[in-house]
Design a protein around this motif. Sequence first.
Motif, PDB file in Angstrom:
ATOM      1  N   LEU A 198     -62.065 -11.776  -9.114  1.00 47.17           N
ATOM      2  CA  LEU A 198     -62.379 -13.167  -9.965  1.00 47.17           C
ATOM      3  C   LEU A 198     -61.994 -14.297  -9.090  1.00 47.17           C
ATOM      4  O   LEU A 198     -62.646 -15.412  -9.457  1.00 47.17           O
ATOM      5  CB  LEU A 198     -61.383 -12.797 -11.175  1.00 47.17           C
ATOM      6  CG  LEU A 198     -61.380 -13.906 -12.340  1.00 47.17           C
ATOM      7  CD1 LEU A 198     -62.747 -14.137 -12.798  1.00 47.17           C
ATOM      8  CD2 LEU A 198     -60.453 -13.660 -13.371  1.00 47.17           C
ATOM      9  N   VAL A 253     -62.498 -14.807  -6.107  1.00 50.79           N
ATOM     10  CA  VAL A 253     -63.782 -15.154  -5.278  1.00 50.79           C
ATOM     11  C   VAL A 253     -64.751 -15.951  -6.120  1.00 50.79           C
ATOM     12  O   VAL A 253     -65.193 -16.901  -5.735  1.00 50.79           O
ATOM     13  CB  VAL A 253     -64.263 -13.834  -4.797  1.00 50.79           C
ATOM     14  CG1 VAL A 253     -65.427 -14.481  -4.028  1.00 50.79           C
ATOM     15  CG2 VAL A 253     -63.268 -13.140  -3.773  1.00 50.79           C
ATOM     16  N   LYS A 262     -63.729 -19.387  -7.098  1.00 54.39           N
ATOM     17  CA  LYS A 262     -64.184 -20.194  -5.909  1.00 54.39           C
ATOM     18  C   LYS A 262     -65.536 -20.410  -5.582  1.00 54.39           C
ATOM     19  O   LYS A 262     -65.885 -21.542  -5.223  1.00 54.39           O
ATOM     20  CB  LYS A 262     -63.375 -19.500  -4.754  1.00 54.39           C
ATOM     21  CG  LYS A 262     -63.419 -20.226  -3.422  1.00 54.39           C
ATOM     22  CD  LYS A 262     -62.380 -21.108  -3.039  1.00 54.39           C
ATOM     23  CE  LYS A 262     -62.630 -21.881  -1.906  1.00 54.39           C
ATOM     24  NZ  LYS A 262     -61.376 -22.775  -1.313  1.00 54.39           N
ATOM     25  N   ALA A 263     -66.271 -19.376  -5.823  1.00 52.23           N
ATOM     26  CA  ALA A 263     -67.723 -19.613  -5.498  1.00 52.23           C
ATOM     27  C   ALA A 263     -68.312 -20.214  -6.722  1.00 52.23           C
ATOM     28  O   ALA A 263     -69.746 -20.467  -6.495  1.00 52.23           O
ATOM     29  CB  ALA A 263     -68.280 -18.177  -5.046  1.00 52.23           C
ATOM     30  N   ARG A 264     -68.011 -20.435  -7.969  1.00 53.79           N
ATOM     31  CA  ARG A 264     -69.031 -20.520  -9.065  1.00 53.79           C
ATOM     32  C   ARG A 264     -69.636 -21.902  -9.184  1.00 53.79           C
ATOM     33  O   ARG A 264     -69.221 -22.783  -8.249  1.00 53.79           O
ATOM     34  CB  ARG A 264     -67.793 -20.804 -10.221  1.00 53.79           C
ATOM     35  CG  ARG A 264     -66.997 -22.061 -10.177  1.00 53.79           C
ATOM     36  CD  ARG A 264     -65.983 -22.343 -11.219  1.00 53.79           C
ATOM     37  NE  ARG A 264     -65.468 -23.600 -11.313  1.00 53.79           N
ATOM     38  CZ  ARG A 264     -64.856 -24.231 -10.524  1.00 53.79           C
ATOM     39  NH1 ARG A 264     -64.445 -23.415  -9.369  1.00 53.79           N
ATOM     40  NH2 ARG A 264     -64.487 -25.329 -10.832  1.00 53.79           N
ATOM     41  N   SER A 265     -70.820 -21.719  -9.535  1.00 52.76           N
ATOM     42  CA  SER A 265     -71.574 -22.888  -9.380  1.00 52.76           C
ATOM     43  C   SER A 265     -71.338 -23.605 -10.935  1.00 52.76           C
ATOM     44  O   SER A 265     -71.290 -24.800 -10.849  1.00 52.76           O
ATOM     45  CB  SER A 265     -73.031 -22.469  -9.547  1.00 52.76           C
ATOM     46  OG  SER A 265     -73.333 -21.553 -10.220  1.00 52.76           O
ATOM     47  N   MET A 281     -69.743 -19.163 -15.432  1.00 53.01           N
ATOM     48  CA  MET A 281     -69.793 -17.927 -14.833  1.00 53.01           C
ATOM     49  C   MET A 281     -68.357 -17.313 -14.606  1.00 53.01           C
ATOM     50  O   MET A 281     -68.117 -16.074 -14.959  1.00 53.01           O
ATOM     51  CB  MET A 281     -70.010 -18.178 -13.454  1.00 53.01           C
ATOM     52  CG  MET A 281     -70.496 -16.725 -12.636  1.00 53.01           C
ATOM     53  SD  MET A 281     -70.946 -17.267 -10.799  1.00 53.01           S
ATOM     54  CE  MET A 281     -72.180 -18.414 -10.977  1.00 53.01           C
TER      55      MET A 281
END
Lengths: 201, 201
Positions: free
Chosen positions: A166, A168, A171-174, A178
């Motif tokens: 979660l 990750v 951190k990566a969310r656009s 999401m």
Amino acid sequence: MARKRKADHDTAVAAALELFWAQGYGGASTREIEEKTGLTRFTLQTAYGGKEGFFLDTLDAYLDRAEAHSFPDPETFDLDALAAWFEQLAGSKRIPAIDQTGCLAFNSVSEFGRDNREVNARIERYLGSFEARVRRILQRAVADGQMRDINTEQMARVLVDLLLGLHVVIKARSDDSMAQKHAKSIAALIRGWKKNGGARS
Amino acid sequence: MARKRKADHDTAVAAALELFWAQGYGGASTREIEEKTGLTRFTLQTAYGGKEGFFLDTLDAYLDRAEAHSFPDPETFDLDALAAWFEQLAGSKRIPAIDQTGCLAFNSVSEFGRDNREVNARIERYLGSFEARVRRILQRAVADGQMRDINTEQMARVLVDLLLGLHVVIKARSDDSMAQKHAKSIAALIRGWKKNGGARS
DNA sequence: GACTTTTCTAGTCATTCGGATAGAAATCAA
DNA sequence: TTGATTTCTATCCGAATGACTAGAAAAGTC
């Protein structure tokens, strides 16, 4: 007897937390640390033993506080509370102010890998503590008859993986939604372990 | 008409994969890239547009290959096959030779965060593709009556988180058995979704 | 007010980074 | 063989980095 520091330890560490989370250890230069924390490079060197020593202190402070104030309570949490805890990780309040989530731990793993003994020992202790708490919660839920008879050891490990995964996604969310969807899905998994959880997983 | 390169594209990318995985984008210097891949900094510049361009090419090659050769097959996998797929991720054969796992994707997320559009678009496509495949597998398992009636959308997301989380564990592992235990636990979760899966979750 | 101790200021240092370039070397078509 | 094209070799460059240092400035003791 001595001159006072411009920035005290605690506020410096708090500021460093945000910096290290946002930019990583390697991405945060000592000059940036000066700016954001109020410490001087001189103090960084004499009081903390350089950048790495200061980072370890920051990591310690962070992990200790997360364990003390953010981790699920093994003695009071039931399955619903645990599910809610995961949901709140990606809550709109939390994502901008990251300081209490497990993100610095996760970042450190990805940056240092297995190379750095000091970092590794801290991460291991941290994840071990989380796993033990979650397992205790699951065991209590089974004992109380709230939960189907699942393998608590394995599912505690699954929840550790989900915590890391979660983070990750966070951190990566656009977009924030999401991360929230993922958190809700994890919560649904946990609630599905309840005995009378209905048809849902 | 022109001089031949010392290293061809494919072997260079293959070598770069290991380097970027082990050290990250920032941790791999152009001089190290020269050594490990056989490329020269000149070629790095003229043919790939510099370090970042080369990294994106490497990331592309990696994600494409993972999608084509390593991802679970949405048309043939059942729950047992999906569980076995997760187990094999941490298998002893796989961990030393990392090249086909999702690790470079995970590393990229942690290093670039939301900053880099190019990297982000690739990761998003990659994770989206994985999620869609897993969801298709779950839907087929429900339709075939193999699986309890769970929310396939949510559980597909959970499995994405587990994929990412498992890679964090693999990266952070102190010994290989830890990653294998986590993989086995994930497999147990999936097998627990079977209709006649017995008492285990 | 003098002394001691610690921190601050401002600057230097060697190293490493990604990138650039000029000339030599290779490759192949004509 | 000549010529065109591309890559290789060997440097060089400016910028940034972590660490270090000498002298000024605070803070408390006596």
